[in-house]
Structure formats: C-alpha cells, structure tokens
Design a protein around this motif. Sequence first.
Motif, PDB file in Angstrom:
ATOM      1  N   GLU A  95       0.835  -1.208   0.000  1.00 46.47           N
ATOM      2  CA  GLU A  95       0.000   0.000   0.000  1.00 46.47           C
ATOM      3  C   GLU A  95       0.864   1.250   0.000  1.00 46.47           C
ATOM      4  O   GLU A  95       0.562   2.226  -0.701  1.00 46.47           O
ATOM      5  CB  GLU A  95      -0.929   0.005   1.218  1.00 46.47           C
ATOM      6  N   ALA A  96       1.955   1.226   0.757  1.00 49.47           N
ATOM      7  CA  ALA A  96       2.855   2.373   0.789  1.00 49.47           C
ATOM      8  C   ALA A  96       3.469   2.628  -0.579  1.00 49.47           C
ATOM      9  O   ALA A  96       3.573   3.782  -1.028  1.00 49.47           O
ATOM     10  CB  ALA A  96       3.956   2.154   1.829  1.00 49.47           C
ATOM     11  N   THR A  97       3.880   1.562  -1.270  1.00 54.21           N
ATOM     12  CA  THR A  97       4.483   1.743  -2.594  1.00 54.21           C
ATOM     13  C   THR A  97       3.443   2.228  -3.608  1.00 54.21           C
ATOM     14  O   THR A  97       3.770   2.983  -4.533  1.00 54.21           O
ATOM     15  CB  THR A  97       5.126   0.439  -3.096  1.00 54.21           C
ATOM     16  N   GLU A  98       2.184   1.825  -3.425  1.00 46.87           N
ATOM     17  CA  GLU A  98       1.115   2.298  -4.307  1.00 46.87           C
ATOM     18  C   GLU A  98       0.852   3.787  -4.074  1.00 46.87           C
ATOM     19  O   GLU A  98       0.631   4.547  -5.026  1.00 46.87           O
ATOM     20  CB  GLU A  98      -0.158   1.490  -4.073  1.00 46.87           C
ATOM     21  N   LEU A  99       0.878   4.203  -2.815  1.00 47.05           N
ATOM     22  CA  LEU A  99       0.709   5.628  -2.501  1.00 47.05           C
ATOM     23  C   LEU A  99       1.854   6.444  -3.102  1.00 47.05           C
ATOM     24  O   LEU A  99       1.647   7.547  -3.616  1.00 47.05           O
ATOM     25  CB  LEU A  99       0.655   5.824  -0.983  1.00 47.05           C
ATOM     26  N   GLY A 104       4.291   9.788  -8.047  1.00 49.03           N
ATOM     27  CA  GLY A 104       5.366   9.793  -9.025  1.00 49.03           C
ATOM     28  C   GLY A 104       6.662   9.143  -8.583  1.00 49.03           C
ATOM     29  O   GLY A 104       7.681   9.249  -9.267  1.00 49.03           O
ATOM     30  N   TYR A 105       6.638   8.439  -7.442  1.00 50.06           N
ATOM     31  CA  TYR A 105       7.831   7.740  -6.943  1.00 50.06           C
ATOM     32  C   TYR A 105       7.738   6.252  -7.274  1.00 50.06           C
ATOM     33  O   TYR A 105       6.681   5.642  -7.107  1.00 50.06           O
ATOM     34  CB  TYR A 105       7.962   7.888  -5.424  1.00 50.06           C
ATOM     35  N   SER A 106       8.851   5.681  -7.708  1.00 50.08           N
ATOM     36  CA  SER A 106       8.889   4.256  -8.010  1.00 50.08           C
ATOM     37  C   SER A 106       9.719   3.518  -6.963  1.00 50.08           C
ATOM     38  O   SER A 106      10.906   3.797  -6.786  1.00 50.08           O
ATOM     39  CB  SER A 106       9.489   4.026  -9.402  1.00 50.08           C
ATOM     40  N   VAL A 107       9.073   2.580  -6.276  1.00 47.02           N
ATOM     41  CA  VAL A 107       9.725   1.798  -5.220  1.00 47.02           C
ATOM     42  C   VAL A 107       9.362   0.333  -5.417  1.00 47.02           C
ATOM     43  O   VAL A 107       8.209   0.008  -5.707  1.00 47.02           O
ATOM     44  CB  VAL A 107       9.277   2.273  -3.820  1.00 47.02           C
ATOM     45  N   THR A 108      10.330  -0.556  -5.246  1.00 43.60           N
ATOM     46  CA  THR A 108      10.091  -1.986  -5.392  1.00 43.60           C
ATOM     47  C   THR A 108      10.002  -2.673  -4.037  1.00 43.60           C
ATOM     48  O   THR A 108      10.958  -2.629  -3.261  1.00 43.60           O
ATOM     49  CB  THR A 108      11.218  -2.660  -6.198  1.00 43.60           C
ATOM     50  N   PRO A 109       8.871  -3.307  -3.710  1.00 40.67           N
ATOM     51  CA  PRO A 109       8.795  -4.101  -2.479  1.00 40.67           C
ATOM     52  C   PRO A 109       9.428  -5.469  -2.715  1.00 40.67           C
ATOM     53  O   PRO A 109       9.220  -6.091  -3.765  1.00 40.67           O
ATOM     54  CB  PRO A 109       7.287  -4.213  -2.212  1.00 40.67           C
ATOM     55  N   VAL A 110      10.218  -5.929  -1.759  1.00 37.69           N
ATOM     56  CA  VAL A 110      10.931  -7.201  -1.870  1.00 37.69           C
ATOM     57  C   VAL A 110      10.616  -8.051  -0.644  1.00 37.69           C
ATOM     58  O   VAL A 110      10.681  -7.562   0.488  1.00 37.69           O
ATOM     59  CB  VAL A 110      12.457  -6.981  -1.981  1.00 37.69           C
ATOM     60  N   PHE A 111      10.286  -9.330  -0.880  1.00 36.00           N
ATOM     61  CA  PHE A 111       9.968 -10.256   0.204  1.00 36.00           C
ATOM     62  C   PHE A 111      11.007 -11.375   0.210  1.00 36.00           C
ATOM     63  O   PHE A 111      11.097 -12.158  -0.742  1.00 36.00           O
ATOM     64  CB  PHE A 111       8.565 -10.828   0.013  1.00 36.00           C
ATOM     65  N   ILE A 112      11.818 -11.451   1.270  1.00 35.25           N
ATOM     66  CA  ILE A 112      12.852 -12.478   1.396  1.00 35.25           C
ATOM     67  C   ILE A 112      12.371 -13.537   2.385  1.00 35.25           C
ATOM     68  O   ILE A 112      12.139 -13.242   3.552  1.00 35.25           O
ATOM     69  CB  ILE A 112      14.188 -11.877   1.872  1.00 35.25           C
ATOM     70  N   SER A 113      12.206 -14.765   1.896  1.00 37.12           N
ATOM     71  CA  SER A 113      11.693 -15.832   2.756  1.00 37.12           C
ATOM     72  C   SER A 113      12.797 -16.418   3.627  1.00 37.12           C
ATOM     73  O   SER A 113      13.893 -16.720   3.147  1.00 37.12           O
ATOM     74  CB  SER A 113      11.072 -16.949   1.911  1.00 37.12           C
TER      75      SER A 113
END
Length: 214
Positions: A95-99, A104-113
Amino acid sequence: MKTSTAALAAAAIVAMGLGAAWFSISRNENRDIFAQCRSSVVAGGTDQIGGPFTLTDENGKQVTNKDVITEPSLLYFGYTYCPDVCPLDNARNAEATELLAKKGYSVTPVFISVDTERDTPELLKEFTDIMDPKMIGLTGTPEQIKQVSKEYRTYYKVQNPGDPYTLIDHSTQSYLVFPDIGFVEYFNRDTPPAEMADRIGCFIDAWKGAKSGN
C-alpha cells in the motif's frame, strides 16, 4: 627579518586556508543527506546494515543484490506460511508503494523468505502476486538465507524443525535500500502506510537531490 616574517605570515594564512578548505570538504563528505528524513537511530551507523547477497527469485533464477535493487526498494524478511504478521506487513508495504506511485515515486517491495524448507519459488510468486505485481520474492539455501539475514541484522528461528506446520519466529522491520548507497532506514510494523510513504518520499527526494548536486 621583515621578509622572513612576511613569508611566515603568508605561509600561516595559506595553511589556515587549506585547513579551512579541508574541514569544509571533510564535513560535506561526511554530511548525512538524509538527516531531515530520519526518525530512527541505528547503532554503529547505517553502514552496519545490509550487504551483497545471492539468492533465487520467484521465477527460479539466481540473482544478486545488484539485480534486485535497481531502484529504491523495501525489503522484508518473513515466510508465506506466516498466519498473520507477514501478510499484514507486506500488504502495508504494498500500500505504501502504491501511494508513492500516485505521487510519481517508483519503489520496489521485496519479500525475502526465511523458510527454506517450504517456500519454493512457485509459492513465493503466488504470494507476491497477490500482494503487489511489482513485489519480488526471494529464497535460497539455508546458508544463503542465513548470510543475508546476518547482513541485515535480522532474526529468525524455526520453532519445530521438520514439522510441516511449524511457525517461525522472525523480526518484522522493513528496510529501505538504495541501489548506489545501500541501507538507509528501517520501519517498524506499526508505521502506517501513509506515514511510510511520506518518509520514503523524503528519502528519495534527498537521494535525487544529492545525485543532481542540489
């Protein structure tokens, strides 16, 4: 004598000037460009967190940190079988990256198992696609996960090894990382998505400003 005194005086002035210049350069080099954005303190400094890694992505491809962190990225360590914390935290990050995207900001969410026994690339892909199509899922061997966890100073422990239904204790911070800098900030799980987005935007603005020389 007068000439000698004048020469000494001139040398002293030059030395003072060089000293002032060195101090100014040193101060600028050590200046924290993100000072106005920070709300947390990292013991030992931010350079004590993060580092290179080699893992397997959700498509089964071996990748390094340079392949994954190509823009500001938000890293989270958890596992897909997590009953509550991981889904909620990753949904918050998405949700934060969508906001941020709306601004106009591009951020990649990464999930490390941290679940090397159960989290296959296929399961990770299913999990991340539900959370955010842009989210990248990563797994690896027990040694690789142990190493990347150590780099980011995270904690995890399998409660009952060998039990297919075991829970895993793990830390819940999210880490903001930049491709040419590395780790810059962490966020606790009680940080609301709107606040996280505002703070990340501040970091990105400062990062871009430093890159452009402003």
